[in-house]
Design an enzyme around this catalytic site. Structure first.
Site, PDB file in Angstrom:
ATOM      1  N   PHE A 111       0.816  -1.213   0.000  1.00  0.00           N
ATOM      2  CA  PHE A 111       0.000   0.000   0.000  1.00  0.00           C
ATOM      3  C   PHE A 111       0.848   1.261   0.000  1.00  0.00           C
ATOM      4  O   PHE A 111       0.369   2.334  -0.339  1.00  0.00           O
ATOM      5  CB  PHE A 111      -0.950   0.002   1.206  1.00  0.00           C
ATOM      6  CG  PHE A 111      -0.371   0.556   2.476  1.00  0.00           C
ATOM      7  CD1 PHE A 111       0.388  -0.215   3.322  1.00  0.00           C
ATOM      8  CD2 PHE A 111      -0.595   1.888   2.817  1.00  0.00           C
ATOM      9  CE1 PHE A 111       0.916   0.309   4.492  1.00  0.00           C
ATOM     10  CE2 PHE A 111      -0.068   2.423   3.992  1.00  0.00           C
ATOM     11  CZ  PHE A 111       0.697   1.629   4.826  1.00  0.00           C
ATOM     12  N   LYS A 112       2.118   1.134   0.360  1.00  0.00           N
ATOM     13  CA  LYS A 112       2.957   2.333   0.438  1.00  0.00           C
ATOM     14  C   LYS A 112       3.127   3.006  -0.926  1.00  0.00           C
ATOM     15  O   LYS A 112       3.388   4.202  -0.993  1.00  0.00           O
ATOM     16  CB  LYS A 112       4.292   1.980   1.050  1.00  0.00           C
ATOM     17  CG  LYS A 112       4.087   1.372   2.436  1.00  0.00           C
ATOM     18  CD  LYS A 112       5.191   1.577   3.373  1.00  0.00           C
ATOM     19  CE  LYS A 112       4.854   1.328   4.821  1.00  0.00           C
ATOM     20  NZ  LYS A 112       4.480  -0.029   5.204  1.00  0.00           N
ATOM     21  N   ASP A 113       2.938   2.234  -2.002  1.00  0.00           N
ATOM     22  CA  ASP A 113       2.992   2.842  -3.340  1.00  0.00           C
ATOM     23  C   ASP A 113       1.947   3.950  -3.507  1.00  0.00           C
ATOM     24  O   ASP A 113       2.187   4.908  -4.235  1.00  0.00           O
ATOM     25  CB  ASP A 113       2.722   1.783  -4.423  1.00  0.00           C
ATOM     26  CG  ASP A 113       3.878   0.806  -4.599  1.00  0.00           C
ATOM     27  OD1 ASP A 113       5.043   1.225  -4.507  1.00  0.00           O
ATOM     28  OD2 ASP A 113       3.597  -0.387  -4.844  1.00  0.00           O
TER      29      ASP A 113
END
Ligand code: PLP
Length: 463
Positions: A111-113
């Site tokens: 999810f950090k993208d």
């Protein structure tokens, strides 16, 4: 929009300023000076917008006049155009009331993208305006590193040093960082834990020997711009489930308290969030703090969900600041005490104010159980972090008519061994990550001492 430090003595900055600064100069974290507010009608008007349009709409009040609405829309279109799913963050139904929000369709499968693809573009935009450059020093328990490296690899004005705890990230996670060939990318494995690495990064920000010659930037969730970008998918999913006419609850696999704090921000600015469930693994400082007021640092136990193997959750400071009357001298004194003693007590009054958060802790068996539940009942293969979130969703007391969204924070293939062990199914890596296991790795291994890290950064960084 102005931003102030949670410790009260750093200068206030605009959005471009906080994006480039990362940590405030007094050791605090930047937060908006006041929360913007969307009305019920404004939220209703967001229904049906494509993701990148919604992102620009939700973020505009936080960005203020640092970007025109047109430019912000161009940047969100570019950042979210790189996602492998046309819906960017699709919502999947598990049973009558349980949902999964798939946040792992970006280039590095976590999810950090969602935040970092945008942050890379924001760095470039704001640095070009002042013809400046930025040296990023970050610490990663796995996923931040690969997502940040992907987001800035090859940029002219940004150089990145990424520290990870040696041997404590998965093979896929490590190779996603170390096989990137761009000359502005430097990987460092340290002997120590993620908390050790994060503490060293914080020290670099306060070290004049470094900051006199280099502008140091942050990609960890201490950077406000990251949290801001994460507020968007709370809106996205709640709108799909009937907001603003209906309340929605979220269960969030939590480590540094960044993702779940973004959910708190969403509620603060007007989204009808019924509850936020803070789901932790056995590294449960947040569960202890929220359930009985005990915020004391223990030892980090390595688990199959390494991105949550954290004891000190940086963003918790932002919540304390907001709940305790937004007084930087109070929060600053509290945090200094905590940094010395390794513990603090949350009064019952403070815990009452934090009752919007529920918390659930999952051990290894419960995590594996949630992976099997998703596979056997819904035909869904989920990763260990998501499984902890799902365990939280299935074991919290949320009113029966409220849908519960578990944030699916990583693609199951990123943690194939743990998934296979629990379910017997070995998920395959999507083609977009390429031939990770054929490419050569490039990294430096250093002892876990501050001097070794600082000397390496000073010797390697371009001026
Ligand atoms: C970073 C990460 C988390 C924890 O998020 P925080 O914002 O640090 O609380 C959970 N799951 C995965 C897969 C992550 O990469």
């Amino acid at each position: 929009m102005k931003y102030v430090s949670t410790r009260g003595s750093a200068p206030s900055l605009d959005f471009a300023g906080v994006t480039l600064a990362g940590l405030a100069s007094d050791g605090g974290l930047y937060v908006p000076a006041q929360w913007p507010r969307f009305t019920h009608d404004e939220i209703a008007a967001m229904r049906g917008l494509p993701y990148s349009e919604l992102a620009a709409r939700v973020m505009q009040p936080f960005v203020g006049d640092c970007l025109t609405p047109e430019r912000l829309r161009e940047l969100t279109a570019k950042a979210y155009g790189r996602f492998a799913h046309a819906a960017v963050t699709p919502l999947t139904q598990l049973d009558e009331r349980q949902w999964l929000l798939e946040l792992f369709h970006g280039p590095t499968l976590a999810f950090k993208d969602v935040a970092l693809q945008l942050l890379g573009l924001l760095f470039e935009e704001f640095l070009a305006r002042e013809d400046g450059s930025l040296t990023i020093v970050g610490a990663t328990s796995g996923d931040t590193g690969s997502a940040a490296i992907d987001a800035v690899a090859g940029l002219d004005r940004v150089e990145i040093f990424m520290l990870h705890p040696k041997g404590r990230v998965s093979d896929v996670q490590r190779r996603q960082m170390t096989t990137v060939r761009a000359p502005n990318v430097h990987n460092i494995a340290i002997d120590g834990s993620f908390d050790d690495a994060q503490a060293m990064v914080k020290r670099i920000f306060a070290d004049r020997d470094v900051t006199d010659t280099h502008r140091i930037g942050a990609v960890n969730s201490i950077n406000w711009a990251r949290l801001m970008a994460q507020v968007v998918y709370y809106f996205w999913s709640a709108l799909r489930l009937g907001a603003p006419a209906r309340q929605v609850a979220f269960s969030v696999p939590t480590g540094n308290f960044g993702d779940v704090f973004a959910g708190y921000v969403a509620a603060r600015v007007g989204l009808p969030v019924e509850r936020l469930i803070v789901a932790t693994n056995v590294n449960d400082i947040l569960h202890r703090a929220l359930s009985r007021g005990d915020y004391s640092v223990g030892n980090v136990t390595p688990t199959a969900a390494p991105s949550m193997d954290i004891q000190v959750s940086s963003n918790f400071e932002r919540l304390l600041f907001d709940l305790e009357g937004r007084d930087g001298s109070v929060t600053g004194a509290r945090m200094k005490w905590f940094e010395q003693m390794g513990k603090m007590v949350l009064s019952s009054d403070l815990r009452k104010k934090a009752a919007f958060f529920a918390s659930v802790r999952a051990d290894a068996d419960e995590m594996a159980g949630a992976m099997r539940w998703a596979n056997e009942n819904c035909g869904q293969i989920i990763d260990p972090h998501t499984a902890i979130g799902l365990h939280g969703a299935l074991h919290s007391e949320i009113p029966a008519d409220v849908p519960v969204v578990t944030l699916a924070t990583a693609h199951p293939a990123k943690f194939r061994d743990a998934v296979e062990q629990a379910t017997g199914v070995r998920p395959s890596l999507p083609a977009r990550v390429g031939s990770l296991f054929d490419r050569e790795e490039r990294l430096e291994t250093l002892p876990g001492t501050y001097d070794a890290i600082r000397d390496h950064v000073l010797a390697t960084a371009a001026r």
